[in-house]
Write a protein that holds these residues in place. Structure first.
Motif, mmCIF file in Angstrom:
data_model
loop_
_atom_site.group_PDB
_atom_site.id
_atom_site.type_symbol
_atom_site.label_atom_id
_atom_site.label_comp_id
_atom_site.label_asym_id
_atom_site.label_seq_id
_atom_site.Cartn_x
_atom_site.Cartn_y
_atom_site.Cartn_z
ATOM 1 N N THR A 288 0.818 -1.221 0.000
ATOM 2 C CA THR A 288 0.000 0.000 0.000
ATOM 3 C C THR A 288 0.851 1.270 0.000
ATOM 4 O OG1 THR A 288 -0.172 -0.110 2.419
ATOM 5 C CG2 THR A 288 -1.979 -1.087 1.144
ATOM 6 N N ALA A 289 2.170 1.138 0.148
ATOM 7 C CA ALA A 289 3.054 2.304 0.099
ATOM 8 C C ALA A 289 4.391 1.882 -0.490
ATOM 9 C CB ALA A 289 3.260 2.911 1.483
ATOM 10 N N THR A 290 4.951 2.759 -1.322
ATOM 11 C CA THR A 290 6.228 2.446 -1.950
ATOM 12 C C THR A 290 6.936 3.749 -2.268
ATOM 13 O OG1 THR A 290 7.302 1.103 -3.667
ATOM 14 C CG2 THR A 290 5.327 2.325 -4.312
ATOM 15 N N SER A 291 7.987 3.658 -3.112
ATOM 16 C CA SER A 291 8.738 4.853 -3.467
ATOM 17 C C SER A 291 9.114 4.817 -4.933
ATOM 18 C CB SER A 291 10.019 4.952 -2.625
ATOM 19 O OG SER A 291 10.973 4.016 -3.095
ATOM 20 N N GLU A 292 9.512 5.968 -5.433
ATOM 21 C CA GLU A 292 10.153 6.085 -6.737
ATOM 22 C C GLU A 292 11.587 6.516 -6.463
ATOM 23 O OE1 GLU A 292 11.669 5.884 -9.808
ATOM 24 O OE2 GLU A 292 9.551 5.760 -10.401
ATOM 25 N N HIS A 293 12.524 5.585 -6.669
ATOM 26 C CA HIS A 293 13.898 5.880 -6.293
ATOM 27 C C HIS A 293 14.746 6.443 -7.428
ATOM 28 C CE1 HIS A 293 14.238 5.053 -2.082
ATOM 29 N NE2 HIS A 293 15.552 5.112 -2.172
ATOM 30 N N THR A 294 14.134 6.718 -8.543
ATOM 31 C CA THR A 294 14.837 7.438 -9.610
ATOM 32 C C THR A 294 13.889 8.482 -10.185
ATOM 33 O OG1 THR A 294 14.324 5.515 -11.011
ATOM 34 C CG2 THR A 294 16.580 5.745 -10.258
ATOM 35 N N TYR A 295 13.405 9.345 -9.313
ATOM 36 C CA TYR A 295 12.458 10.373 -9.731
ATOM 37 C C TYR A 295 13.165 11.468 -10.526
ATOM 38 C CZ TYR A 295 9.181 14.268 -9.515
ATOM 39 O OH TYR A 295 8.356 15.321 -9.850
ATOM 40 N N SER A 296 12.474 11.946 -11.549
ATOM 41 C CA SER A 296 12.881 13.156 -12.250
ATOM 42 C C SER A 296 11.618 13.961 -12.526
ATOM 43 C CB SER A 296 13.610 12.831 -13.551
ATOM 44 O OG SER A 296 12.748 12.176 -14.463
ATOM 45 N N THR A 297 11.800 15.233 -12.827
ATOM 46 C CA THR A 297 10.651 16.132 -12.973
ATOM 47 C C THR A 297 9.685 15.671 -14.052
ATOM 48 O OG1 THR A 297 12.010 17.967 -12.170
ATOM 49 C CG2 THR A 297 10.012 18.541 -13.376
ATOM 50 N N GLY A 298 10.196 14.945 -15.049
ATOM 51 C CA GLY A 298 9.326 14.434 -16.099
ATOM 52 C C GLY A 298 8.290 13.437 -15.619
ATOM 53 N N MET A 299 8.432 12.969 -14.390
ATOM 54 C CA MET A 299 7.452 12.028 -13.826
ATOM 55 C C MET A 299 6.360 12.736 -13.025
ATOM 56 S SD MET A 299 9.920 9.013 -12.372
ATOM 57 C CE MET A 299 11.034 8.086 -13.426
ATOM 58 N N TYR A 300 6.515 14.037 -12.807
ATOM 59 C CA TYR A 300 5.584 14.741 -11.915
ATOM 60 C C TYR A 300 4.128 14.521 -12.314
ATOM 61 C CZ TYR A 300 3.210 18.354 -9.273
ATOM 62 O OH TYR A 300 2.342 18.991 -8.437
#
Length: 601
Positions: free
Chosen positions: A255-267
Motif C-alpha cells: 500500500t506504500a512504496t517509493s520512486e527511487h529514480t524520480y525526475s521532474t518528467g514524472m511529476y
C-alpha cells in the motif's frame, strides 16, 4: 537458524480500545471485524476489530469487537470472516514507471524468476512474439540475465536471428546497466552507416572494428539514446504501464512504496496515478542527484498520496556485472567468464564518485533538508558512504537529529558497518531478492563462501537500531513481500537451499521490515505502518495468520486477498479503467524520464 520470536502473538486479544476524539456528525464510521488483526503496534499487538472514519480516512479505534463497536454505536459493521488483517505492506525502494513500462504488456518480462530460466527460453519467447506482433511494431523485452540464464551478450548479430520479421527490438539487461538491439533498431535510430554517435558522458556504445554498432549500449546516457526514440512507438500508453505496476504491487499486498529514480518528467504521471478514486499506493519520491533541478521543491495536491522525500545518489554499480566497490574479488570460472564479470576486487575504483564529488553533492543538498539515499552494494562503497555521511552530518549539525538518511541494497555489508550506521542515525534497506534468486551462485560460484554465504546480512542488521527494511527494487524482482518474509526467516534461496543460516531473522523482525520500519524509513511512521488510532486505515487482507503457519509454507498458505487505502477497499480493475480513460498523449515524457533510472539496480 534463529528461533522465531513470537512474543507479540502470545498475548491474548486485547480488550483495550483506543478511541479518537468525538467524530463529526457527518462522518461515517466503518467497523471491520476479522478472524485476527496483527496491528504491529507493540502496545496493542492483536485485535479483533478496527474502526475508521471514511472522511478523515483514519483509524478511530482498535481492539475487541465489543469495545470498538461501543466507540461508534451507529457504525456500519463488516465481518470479513476468516480474513486476517495487517497494516498494508511497505516496499520502500521501487521504480514503478520504469518497471511498468518495461515489464507489463505490451512489453515482455523475460527474467529468470518469472519463468524464463534459460537462454533457450528467452530465445523461444523473442521468436514467438516477433512472429505474432503486427508488422513493423517495435518490441521491448526486459530481464535477460547472463548469470542465471547463462545467456550470451545478445548483440545485434544474435538478435537479428531472433527477429526474422525485421522489426526493431530492444532487450534490457536485468541489471539495468545495458540494452541490446538489432539492425532494425539501428535503422530506426538513423545512425549514418550504422555508426553510433560519440559516447555520451557516463555511457558507451558497443562498436565493431569498423566503428559500426554491435547492438549494445551501456549505462543510462547511452541507453536513453537508444531506447528513448523507440520506446514510445512500442508502448502506446506509458501512464497505463505505470498503473499496471501499481496494480501488481497492490495485488501483492503493498500500500506504500517509493520512486527511487524520480525526475521532474514524472511529476504529471504520479499526479495522475494519485488523482483517481481507486489509486492503490502512497508514493514517496527520491530525486536523482544527477538532475540539475534535483533540489527544486516539488509538491502534489494531496501530500498523503505523493510527496518528495529526498535525493538519490549512487555509490557503486551492480554485483551481476562486477562493478561494485568491494574488498574481495570474484571467483574465476566458466559462469563468471560467460557473464563477462569484472573479477576485481575493484575497491574504491568501483565507486561512481570520488569522495570529493560525494562531499560536493552532500554540501549541495544537505542544507535543503532532504533525506539522502545512496545505492550501494560493496563493503568498500559502504565505508566511503558512511565516511561522507559522517562528514556532512557533522558539518551541518545533523548528528542526533531525525534525518533518517538511507543506504540501499548492501549485499556485501559487514556487521561493523551496521553498528556504525546506528551511531550516525542512518537507516538501511536490504535487498532480499539478491539472496533469494542469486544466493546459490553467490556462495561458491561468484564468491568464496565466507563472502557469498553471508550476502545480505539481515541477521546482523537487526542487532542494531537502524530500522532495517526489505525492498524489491522493481523490476529487478517481483514486488512480493510475502516471499521476502519467508526467505529471510528461513534463509532459503528460491531453490530451497540454506546459505549463511546465521543471517536468518525472526518472523517479528521480517514483519517489521515490511511494515513499521518501512514507514519509518519513508518518514511516514506517524501515518502508516501499524494499525493505531490516528493513522490511515491502510490494510492488507490475508487468507491466514502468517504467524501461525510454518515459515517454509508462508507462500503456499498465506494469500493476499486485497488491500484498503485510507479505509477504501481497492478495486484494481476499476483503477486501471480510470487510468485508461486518461489521454495517453499527456504522458509521453514518462518514457524518457523513466529511462534515466535504468542504472539503479
Amino acid at each position: 537458524m534463529k528461533k522465531i520470536n513470537r512474543t507479540f502473538i502470545s498475548k491474548s486479544i486485547s480488550a483495550f480500545v483506543m478511541c479518537s476524539a468525538p467524530l463529526f456528525a457527518s462522518a461515517e464510521v466503518v467497523v471491520l471485524k476479522a478472524a485476527n488483526i496483527i496491528t504491529m503496534d507493540e502496545k496493542n499487538p492483536r485485535a479483533e476489530a478496527i474502526a475508521f472514519d471514511t472522511n478523515t480516512k483514519k483509524i478511530t479505534a482498535v481492539g475487541s469487537l465489543k469495545d470498538v463497536s461501543a466507540s461508534a454505536p451507529n457504525a456500519t459493521v463488516k465481518d470479513l470472516g476468516t480474513t486476517v488483517l495487517m497494516p498494508g505492506f511497505i516496499d520502500p525502494h521501487n521504480h514503478p514507471f520504469l518497471s511498468g513500462i518495461t515489464t507489463q504488456a505490451p512489453a515482455f518480462w523475460i527474467a529468470p524468476y518469472v519463468g524464463y530460466k534459460t537462454w533457450a527460453d528467452v530465445q523461444a519467447k523473442i521468436l514467438k512474439e516477433d512472429k505474432a506482433a503486427p508488422a513493423g511494431v517495435p518490441l521491448i523485452f526486459n530481464g535477460v540475465d547472463k548469470l542465471l540464464q547463462q545467456a550470451p551478450t545478445p548483440t545485434k548479430d544474435v538478435l537479428d536471428k531472433l527477429t526474422p520479421s525485421g522489426r526493431p527490438v530492444l532487450v534490457i539487461d536485468n541489471s539495468g546497466h545495458a540494452v541490446y538491439f538489432n539492425t532494425a533498431s539501428i535503422k530506426m535510430l538513423g545512425w549514418k552507416g550504422g555508426k553510433p554517435p560519440a559516447n555520451p558522458v557516463g555511457g558507451s556504445f558497443g562498436r565493431n572494428k569498423d566503428g559500426a554498432s554491435n547492438g549494445t549500449a551501456n549505462e543510462t546516457a547511452a541507453i536513453m539514446a537508444v531506447a528513448g526514440p523507440i520506446l514510445p512507438k512500442a508502448i502506446p500508453h506509458l501512464l497505463l504501464s505505470g498503473a499496471e505496476w501499481y496494480a501488481y504491487m497492490a495485488s501483492l499486498g503493498i500500500t506504500a512504496t517509493s520512486e527511487h529514480t524520480y525526475s521532474t518528467g514524472m511529476y504529471k504521471g504520479y499526479l495522475a496515478l494519485a488523482s483517481v478514486p481507486n489509486s492503490p499506493l502512497r508514493m514517496s519520491v527520491y530525486h536523482m542527484a544527477v538532475d540539475a533541478d534535483a533540489g527544486v521543491k516539488a509538491t502534489w495536491p494531496d501530500s498523503s498520496m505523493v510527496r518528495k522525500n529526498g535525493i538519490k545518489l549512487w555509490a557503486d554499480g551492480t554485483p551481476w556485472l562486477g562493478s561494485v566497490a568491494q574488498s574481495f574479488g570474484y571467483l574465476d570460472n566458466e559462469r563468471t567468464r560467460n557473464a563477462e564479470i569484472i573479477l576485481g576486487p575493484l575497491g574504491e575504483k568501483g565507486m561512481n564518485y570520488t569522495r570529493l564529488q560525494l562531499d560536493e553533492l552532500l554540501d549541495k543538498y544537505s542544507p535543503m533538508g532532504y533525506q539522502m539515499a545512496f545505492h550501494c552494494n560493496g563493503d568498500v562503497g559502504f565505508d566511503v558512504v558512511l565516511d561522507a555521511y559522517e562528514y556532512a552530518l557533522n558539518k551541518y549539525n545533523l548528528i542526533g537529529t531525525d534525518h533518517r538518511w538511507r543506504v540501499e541494497h548492501l549485499g556485501a555489508a559487514r556487521a561493523d558497518q551496521f553498528k556504525r550506521a546506528e551511531s550516525l542515525g542512518v537507516t538501511v534497506s536490504l535487498a532480499p531478492f539478491q539472496y533469494i534468486y542469486w544466493g546459490d551462485l553467490l556462495d561458491g560460484t561468484m564468491f568464496k563462501p565466507e563472502y557469498g554465504a553471508q550476502w545480505q546480512r539481515a541477521g546482523d542488521s537487526f542487532k542494531y537500531n537502524i530500522h532495517t527494511t526489505f525492498h524489491n527494487d522493481g523490476s529487478v524482482s517481483p514486488p512480493s513481500t510475502l516471499r521476502n518474509i519467508q526467505h529471510m526467516v528461513t534463509r532459503t534461496t528460491d531453490a530451497g537451499t540454506v546459505h549463511g543460516a546465521n543471517q536468518a531473522v525472526t518472523l517479528d523482525q521480517a514483519l517489521k521490515a515490511s511494515t513499521i520500519n518501512g514507514a519509518y524509513q519513508l518518514k511516514r511512521d506517524t501515518e502508516i505502518g501499524s494499525l493505531e488510532v490516528g493513522k490511515y486505515a491502510d490494510l492488507v487482507e490475508l487468507s491466514a495468520d502468517i504467524t501461525a503457519v510454518n515459515p517454509n509454507e508462508i507462500m503456499d498458505k498465506v494469500k493476499v486477498q486485497g488491500t484498503w487505502l485510507g479505509g477504501k477497499k481497492i478495486d484494481t480493475a476499476q483503477f486501471l479503467k480510470e487510468i485508461k480513460a486518461i489521454d495517453p498523449s499527456e504522458h509521453q515524457a514518462l518514457g524518457e524520464a523513466s529511462l534515466k533510472g535504468v542504472h539503479s539496480h
